[in-house]
Scaffold this active site. Structure first.
Site, mmCIF file in Angstrom:
data_model
loop_
_atom_site.group_PDB
_atom_site.id
_atom_site.type_symbol
_atom_site.label_atom_id
_atom_site.label_comp_id
_atom_site.label_asym_id
_atom_site.label_seq_id
_atom_site.Cartn_x
_atom_site.Cartn_y
_atom_site.Cartn_z
ATOM 1 C CG ASP A 130 -1.860 1.127 1.299
ATOM 2 O OD1 ASP A 130 -1.902 1.934 0.357
ATOM 3 O OD2 ASP A 130 -2.558 1.236 2.326
ATOM 4 C CD GLU B 233 -4.245 7.078 -0.309
ATOM 5 O OE1 GLU B 233 -5.396 6.668 -0.472
ATOM 6 O OE2 GLU B 233 -3.501 6.633 0.606
ATOM 7 C CD GLU B 234 -1.918 5.083 3.243
ATOM 8 O OE1 GLU B 234 -2.938 5.270 3.925
ATOM 9 O OE2 GLU B 234 -1.722 4.052 2.575
ATOM 10 C CG ASP C 139 -4.437 2.633 -2.954
ATOM 11 O OD1 ASP C 139 -3.680 1.833 -2.378
ATOM 12 O OD2 ASP C 139 -4.664 3.785 -2.533
HETATM 13 ZN ZN LIG Z 1 -3.295 2.836 2.793
#
Ligand SMILES: [Zn+2]
Length: 358
Positions: free
Chosen positions: A179, A211-212, A234
């Site tokens: 991820d 993104e996280e 993703d």
């Molecule tokens: Zn993630």
């Protein structure tokens, strides 16, 4: 096939890149993107390679995010332990006794998230999960001064320490940070699939930052690309393990890319969704569906850029995400790239207009 692609997966997953400090990952991306197109970056560090087809428009954006969940040094205690800030969504259940690396300006410092042995836990403590804010990292320093001499200072990124490992079934790959290095890998592979192909559009493929912590690089990289169609690749949540019900997660590793029908950040564009399904059927590429009540991806931001961009999130089913290890099936990466390349070959201006109006 003992292969170059496996080496790429190793480099991508072993690189350190907490949100906001993705440089090492970006350099791996640059290495693989450079031969495939003209490389461009936004001002926060997202990177794309531009592969021009026979027309400037439509512009197709294909991105994975480069950042991974991790930690940041908050402060060093008097006796040399590291208190940390979590970056991204961590569950306490997977944190204690795990190995980590602090990336300092003087090099790597290895540590472990400290935990009390069961011998000294009373009955109540054994049942309880330790709160993140009570956790610390032990780097074996005798005091703050020695920790500083090791090179540790507040703000340094901390990442899980996990070696990339093909499993007994060599199609299954165990690594940290799937991820979302999975999405980064697919973005590269899409461009590889398109080498020598005359596609009727321009493709921007690469990796986003942050993104996280809230889909931030997706916003800035959309301004760089000005996409007409957006794909976020993703990880998806693999539900093929004991204790997970199909209503929680349906996807299985090795069963093809996951066409995600809903998540908390986006309802995918229906015309684009149906077009992708049609192409998968025509090309005999396996795919599966899922819908997630929570979570979101870069597509959640890309589709809201400017006056709106028809977008889809394509998932790679992965077990144990947001922990030190993830397991995925490499065929899913290959099939996601094949599917996207097959879709891109068909996305001329007329088709994109038809998708928008459907
Ligand atoms: Zn993630």
């Amino acid at each position: 096939m003992a292969d170059a692609r496996l080496e790429m997966y190793r480099e991508l997953t072993e690189a350190a890149g907490v949100p906001g400090q993705e440089r090492d990952v970006r350099e791996v991306m640059r290495k693989y993107l450079q031969p495939l197109g003209q490389v461009e970056t936004d001002n926060l560090g997202s990177i794309v390679a531009v592969k021009r087809g026979t027309s400037d428009r439509p512009r197709i954006m294909v991105v994975g995010h480069m950042d991974e969940i991790g930690f940041m040094v908050k402060y060093i205690t008097e006796d040399g332990f590291i208190k940390f800030q979590t970056l991204g969504g961590w569950s306490e259940q997977v944190m204690l006794a795990q190995r980590v690396v602090i990336k300092t300006r003087k090099g790597d410092v290895i540590g472990v998230v400290g935990s009390k042995p069961p011998h000294i836990l009373d009955q109540d403590e054994r049942k309880k999960v330790v709160d993140k804010k009570d956790m610390f990292i032990d780097i074996g320093a005798k005091d703050r001064k020695e920790a500083e001499e090791f090179g540790v200072r507040p703000g340094d990124p901390i990442v899980p320490l996990t070696t990339f490992t093909p499993m007994k079934n060599e199609k299954l790959l165990l690594a940290k940070a799937w991820d979302n290095r999975a999405g980064c890998a697919v973005a590269i592979q899409v461009l590889e699939e398109l080498q020598g192909v005359n596609h009727p559009n321009t493709v921007y493929a690469g990796g986003t930052v942050q993104e996280e912590v809230g889909l931030r690089g997706a916003q800035t990289s959309s301004a760089l690309v000005e996409p007409d169609i957006g794909f976020a690749v993703d990880v998806g949540i693999a539900g093929d393990m004991p204790g997970v019900k199909p209503e929680q997660a349906q996807a299985k590793i090795g069963k093809g890319p996951v066409i995600t029908l809903y998540d908390a950040s986006m309802v995918p564009h229906v015309g684009l969704r149906d077009f992708v399904i049609e192409v998968a059927e025509k090309e005999n590429i396996p795919y599966q569906f899922d819908a997630l009540a929570g979570g979101g991806t870069d597509a959640g931001r890309i589709h809201q850029w400017s006056r709106g961009v028809p977008s889809l999130y394509l998932g790679i089913a992965t077990r144990y995400i947001h922990s030190h290890v993830g397991i995925l099936h490499r065929d899913d990466l290959d099939n996601a790239a094949r599917l996207l390349a097959a879709v891109i070959r068909r996305l001329d201006a007329k088709t994109v207009d038809a998708i928008k109006n459907s």
